[in-house]
Design a protein around this motif. Structure first.
Motif, short mmCIF file in Angstrom:
data_model
loop_
_atom_site.label_atom_id
_atom_site.label_comp_id
_atom_site.label_asym_id
_atom_site.label_seq_id
_atom_site.Cartn_x
_atom_site.Cartn_y
_atom_site.Cartn_z
N ARG A 221 64.17 -136.10 64.98
CA ARG A 221 64.70 -134.77 64.51
C ARG A 221 63.66 -133.86 63.83
O ARG A 221 63.40 -134.41 63.02
N ALA A 222 63.29 -132.68 64.44
CA ALA A 222 62.17 -131.93 63.84
C ALA A 222 62.69 -130.41 63.62
O ALA A 222 63.40 -130.23 64.64
N VAL A 223 62.11 -129.92 62.76
CA VAL A 223 62.26 -128.23 62.66
C VAL A 223 60.75 -127.62 62.89
O VAL A 223 59.86 -128.36 62.03
N ILE A 224 60.66 -126.47 63.27
CA ILE A 224 59.59 -125.87 63.34
C ILE A 224 59.82 -124.41 62.45
O ILE A 224 60.64 -123.96 62.65
N MET A 225 58.97 -124.15 61.36
CA MET A 225 58.95 -122.81 60.81
C MET A 225 57.97 -122.01 60.77
O MET A 225 56.90 -122.50 60.99
N GLY A 226 58.10 -120.75 60.50
CA GLY A 226 56.69 -119.73 60.48
C GLY A 226 57.20 -118.49 60.91
O GLY A 226 58.12 -118.36 61.35
N PRO A 227 56.26 -117.55 60.25
CA PRO A 227 56.80 -116.18 60.54
C PRO A 227 56.90 -115.78 61.79
O PRO A 227 56.44 -116.43 62.76
N PRO A 228 57.43 -114.50 61.99
CA PRO A 228 57.58 -113.84 63.18
C PRO A 228 56.23 -113.94 63.91
O PRO A 228 55.24 -113.39 63.32
#
Ligand SMILES: Nc1nc2c(ncn2[C@@H]2O[C@H](COP(=O)(O)OP(=O)(O)OP(=O)(O)O)[C@@H](O)[C@H]2O)c(=O)[nH]1
Ligand SMILES: Nc1ncnc2c1ncn2[C@@H]1O[C@H](COP(=O)(O)OP(=O)(O)O)[C@@H](O)[C@H]1O
Length: 227
Positions: free
Chosen positions: A6-13
């Protein structure tokens, strides 16, 4: 059965979350879950939460935490047999805490992309609204200018992607993401990737995931649409 991942990817628009998520889904067989797609599906299906969410999106606001968690968490709980990668959620610390109480994340990818790069990319981003397919006139242009590759329908440019709107979206991202990033850092699952080109960042993400995802789970899992 192989261990699920299970993973999440984050980052600005504009940082490339959607683009990189698609590559990860293809390469590692994870199910790509996009909170934005899921909200749009609920709006299209006229669910109670969808109707409520629409009133916020129309005003350019984030959907409140309790609506988002009510939409997403039951779905995640149903995905007991799938490895997944979540894009667009959590967007607030409250969402991150709610996610924590539902599942143990294995890994969080955070994209760190310079402002000038984001501005250039988004001013060149064209979207097929019905499917969410995304194009960039330089990076991945459509086969026919201004038209979606699959449906042939016209592409649109979001007002949100114009530089004036971007500064405010970026500030909001920074403020909201900071405590989430600190939380994942303290859990030891945060991996940050910096750069101006997705194609240069991708090999690092690819090799990190190759060490984390057991090869058996890559074949055990399959892509399914979000329930
Ligand atoms: N020139 C260039 N464009 C890129 C690169 N990587 C992605 N893009 C384009 O940049 C735009 C933003 O990428 P997305 O994958 O939509 O980014 P995102 O983080 O999902 O964006 P949001 O949905 O706004 O949060 C799209 O038009 C991509 O095709 C790159 O390395 N170079
Ligand atoms: N985790 C979230 N929390 C609150 N609102 C969300 C979340 N994910 C998506 N949304 C809502 O759905 C909209 C579309 O999401 P998304 O496709 O990620 O696009 P955008 O890059 O325009 O924010 C957002 O602008 C926001 O209003």
């Amino acid at each position: 059965m192989a261990k699920l991942f299970r993973a999440v990817i984050m980052g600005p628009p504009g940082s490339g979350k959607g683009t990189i998520s698609e590559r990860i889904a293809q390469r590692f067989g994870l199910t790509h879950l996009s909170s934005g797609d899921f909200v749009r599906e609920n709006i299209a299906a006229n669910t109670d939460a969808g109707v409520l969410a629409k009133t916020y999106i129309e005003r350019g606001l984030l959907v409140p935490d309790h609506v988002m968690t009510r939409l997403l968490l039951p779905r995640l709980e149903e995905m007991t047999r799938h490895s997944w990668l979540m894009d667009g959620f959590p967007r607030t610390l409250a969402q991150a805490k709610a996610l924590n109480s539902t599942c143990d994340l294995d890994l969080v990818i955070s994209l760190n992309i310079p402002y000038e790069t984001l501005k250039d990319r988004l001013s060149d981003r064209w979207i097929h609204p019905a499917s969410g397919r995304v194009y960039n006139m330089g990076f991945n242009p459509p086969r026919v200018q201004g038209r979606d590759d699959i449906s042939g329908e016209p592409l649109i440019h979001h007002d949100d992607d114009k530089p004036e709107a971007l500064v405010a979206r970026l500030r909001q991202y920074k403020d909201l993401a900071k405590p989430i990033i600190n939380l994942y850092k303290s859990k030891g699952i945060l991996h940050t990737f910096s750069g101006t080109d997705t194609d240069r960042i991708w090999p690092y993400i690819n090799s990190l995931l190759s060490t984390k995802i057991p090869s058996t789970s890559q074949t055990d899992t399959q892509r399914i649409p979000m329930p």
